[in-house]
Design an enzyme around this catalytic site. Sequence first.
Site, PDB file in Angstrom:
ATOM      1  N   CYS A 243       0.847  -1.193   0.000  1.00  0.00           N
ATOM      2  CA  CYS A 243       0.000   0.000   0.000  1.00  0.00           C
ATOM      3  C   CYS A 243       0.886   1.247   0.000  1.00  0.00           C
ATOM      4  CB  CYS A 243      -0.913   0.005   1.223  1.00  0.00           C
ATOM      5  SG  CYS A 243      -2.067   1.403   1.235  1.00  0.00           S
TER       6      CYS A 243
ATOM      7  N   ASP B   5       0.474   3.772   1.694  1.00  0.00           N
ATOM      8  CA  ASP B   5       0.456   4.345   3.046  1.00  0.00           C
ATOM      9  C   ASP B   5       1.875   4.624   3.575  1.00  0.00           C
ATOM     10  OD1 ASP B   5       0.273   4.475   6.020  1.00  0.00           O
ATOM     11  OD2 ASP B   5      -1.844   4.018   5.642  1.00  0.00           O
TER      12      ASP B   5
ATOM     13  N   ARG C 104       3.032   4.795   6.373  1.00  0.00           N
ATOM     14  CA  ARG C 104       3.429   4.081   7.590  1.00  0.00           C
ATOM     15  C   ARG C 104       3.888   2.647   7.328  1.00  0.00           C
ATOM     16  NH1 ARG C 104      -2.287   5.115  10.290  1.00  0.00           N
ATOM     17  NH2 ARG C 104      -2.772   4.503   8.156  1.00  0.00           N
TER      18      ARG C 104
ATOM     19  N   HIS D 171      -2.342  -3.936   5.038  1.00  0.00           N
ATOM     20  CA  HIS D 171      -2.161  -3.545   6.442  1.00  0.00           C
ATOM     21  C   HIS D 171      -3.500  -3.205   7.070  1.00  0.00           C
ATOM     22  CE1 HIS D 171      -2.655   0.921   5.920  1.00  0.00           C
ATOM     23  NE2 HIS D 171      -2.424   0.564   4.670  1.00  0.00           N
TER      24      HIS D 171
ATOM     25  N   CYS E 180      -6.186   0.209   6.898  1.00  0.00           N
ATOM     26  CA  CYS E 180      -5.952   0.754   5.553  1.00  0.00           C
ATOM     27  C   CYS E 180      -7.093   1.694   5.154  1.00  0.00           C
ATOM     28  CB  CYS E 180      -5.834  -0.392   4.548  1.00  0.00           C
ATOM     29  SG  CYS E 180      -5.479   0.172   2.866  1.00  0.00           S
TER      30      CYS E 180
HETATM   31 CO    CO Z   1      -3.444   1.267   3.010  1.00  0.00          CO
END
Ligand code: CO
Length: 209
Positions: free
Chosen positions: A42, A44, A46, A98, A101
């Site tokens: 992803c 993302d 993090r 994750h 999400c």
């Molecule tokens: Co995500």
Amino acid sequence: MNEFERLLDNNKEWAAKQVETDPDFFKRLEGLQSPEFLWIGCSDSRVPADQITNTKPGEIFVHRNVANLVVNGDINLLSVLQYSVEVLKVKHIIVVGHYGCGGIQAAMTNQSFGVLNNWLRNIKDVYRLHQAEVDALPTVEEKNNRMTELNVHEQVMNLAKTGIIQSAWKKEQRPFLHGWVYSLRNGILKSILEMPPNTPVNPIYKFEI
Ligand code: CO
């Protein structure tokens, strides 16, 4: 200092430190990359592939998009997949979702996000395939967590449906496909699906390669 200047400063420090601990670091990587892994994760911020697996530049070939999707018509993903399988000859492909999400959360509502709706539609399709199981879970968090796992599962299956993977499986008995989920809460990656080369797929998806 501007925020972006901080990145350039950090970079100078980092490069100097690499040479200090390993004088040939850049020389070695400049010549070639031979990663053993393709990471499909992803976007993302993090969930950075290198850091959470404690790997160095040169070890993982990375593709990231919203909610780690493997979409049949995505020329970007397919190009990364073909290059990593046929040229880099990666041994493992890991789809990493994750918990928490935003893409999964958004797809599980009826909110409209413009062009993102078209992308998230793929997640709604995963939900439709597993609707009874997901609906039976008591809380929104549990539903979204299960959807994160089911989504990873479906995306690994989507890899196995491609001619790129089927051909490499037949000719070279690689790559091994993996489906993992990362927890933002404790930083731990957990395997939810392991698919060795030549795992049978539903016959309708099998090509005569
Ligand atoms: Co995500």
